[in-house]
Write an enzyme that holds these catalytic residues in place. Structure first.
Site: not given
Ligand code: UD1
Length: 346
Positions: A14, A60-61, A127, A129, A154, A158
């Protein structure tokens, strides 16, 4: 030329897209990054897009003296955008202290140094999150929805970071902050010169999906189809990374032009649309014409069932709105994956 901005973590995913938008808007950018999760070649991509190579310091900050020296060597920085942080949810469960140290010490160092250097504002990457799984009546989620106990170290960093910023400014620190709560940033710059470059096996959906589509991975695992959602898979709000980057420029303008309504403002950055994992795979296949082999597997521990943004505050107050369609955004992610193959990177 507008003012000078420090982008902490500016060679990351980002951060690099935000550096491009800041430079396009006339800001001068100095990046500090330790390159722990990015590469120096990202600067070439930024330069190709904008014609300007940002300043760069590898640091490294967590090293406060190093940060002080970097600021002394770059006088006149007016604002900071803080991306530099560890962000893998699963890893944070395994190595909590790494996450607490990286994500918290970095912020404290910068907040302590800002007054010394007359830095007026900090934009912080937070986030969705922090909302955990919002109660059904709170979907789509606004900034006023309750903050839920974090489900990972993590996520906890935040929440703690947001509190540190609020407490510091409440105590009279001479700067402002805008906290941006991102939903799920995806996609790449339309030029395919910069994009997401995960280390090793991707944990996030889109890099895993594009690596599967190009044949690096055998098949994508869909984590659960038995959720209480229309098709049973999880729902997220996928926001185009360039749209997201543009919000940072608006936030920085707002603080430096003294337009903030409060010393700490918080905005959700999302599209307002919830999309399921299965819908997203289908949209990718339709947008690119490329099939994504996938199978349904069990739920992933700690996953949120469904969350998407109510972005009205950002729409109204910042005048910012997500513009790109999901199909275009997924095409940009695909073009970036193809570019990586051309470069022989992945
Ligand atoms: C997570 C964190 C978010 C963080 C982000 C960065 C939480 C709730 N969310 O987002 O705060 O900024 O990671 O790393 O902690 N999925 C699959 N198969 C895969 C990978 C993902 O089905 O191989 C699905 C997951 O179940 C989810 C969606 O795809 O429903 C998005 O997953 P992902 O891209 O990992 O992001 P988050 O888990 O939403």
């Amino acid at each position: 030329m507008k003012q000078k901005i420090l982008v902490a973590g500016g060679t990351g995913y980002i951060g690099s897209h935000t550096t491009v938008e800041l430079q396009n808007a006339g800001y001068e950018v100095v990046i500090i990054d330790d390159l722990s999760n990015s590469t120096i070649e990202v600067l070439d991509g930024i330069e190709k897009i904008t014609g300007v190579r940002p300043g760069f310091i590898q640091l490294d900050l967590k090293d406060k003296e190093g940060a002080r020296k970097a600021l002394q060597a770059n006088p006149g920085i007016k604002g900071i955008i803080l991306f530099a942080a560890s962000k893998a949810v699963g890893e944070s469960v395994q190595q909590p202290l790494k996450y607490y140290r990286n994500n918290i010490v970095t912020l404290i160092n910068l907040l302590e140094l800002m007054p010394e250097f007359g830095i007026e504002g900090i934009v912080f990457s937070s986030s969705c999150t922090v909302y955990g799984q919002p109660d059904p009546e709170n979907l789509p989620v606004t900034e006023d929805a309750p903050i839920k106990p974090a489900t990972s170290p993590y996520g906890n960093t935040k929440q703690i970071n947001e509190e540190i910023i609020r407490d510091t400014i409440h105590a009279g620190a001479p700067f402002k902050s805008i906290i941006l709560r991102y939903f799920n940033p995806i996609g790449a710059h339309p030029s395919a010169e910069i994009g997401e470059l995960p280390n090793g096996v991707p944990q996030n959906l889109i890099p895993y999906l594009t690596q599967t589509a190009i044949g690096i991975r055998k098949e994508l695992s869909v984590f659960g189809d038995d959720y209480d959602t229309p098709d049973g898979s999880c729902i997220r709000d996928y926001i185009n990374v360039v749209d997201l980057a543009k919000a940072h420029v608006i936030a920085m303008d707002r603080m430096l032009e003294d337009k903030s309504e409060k010393p700490v403002e918080i905005f959700n950055l999302g599209t307002g649309n919830g999309v399921s994992v299965l819908e997203l795979i289908r949209t990718f296949e339709e947008a690119t014409g490329v099939k994504v082999p996938h199978k349904i597997v069990g739920r992933r521990e700690g996953d949120i069932e469904q969350v998407w943004a109510n972005p009205e505050r950002a729409n109204k107050v910042l005048g910012w709105k997500a513009k790109e369609t999901l199909a275009d955004t997924l095409r940009s992610a695909w073009n970036w994956q193809k570019r990586l193959r051309e470069k022989g990177i992945q």
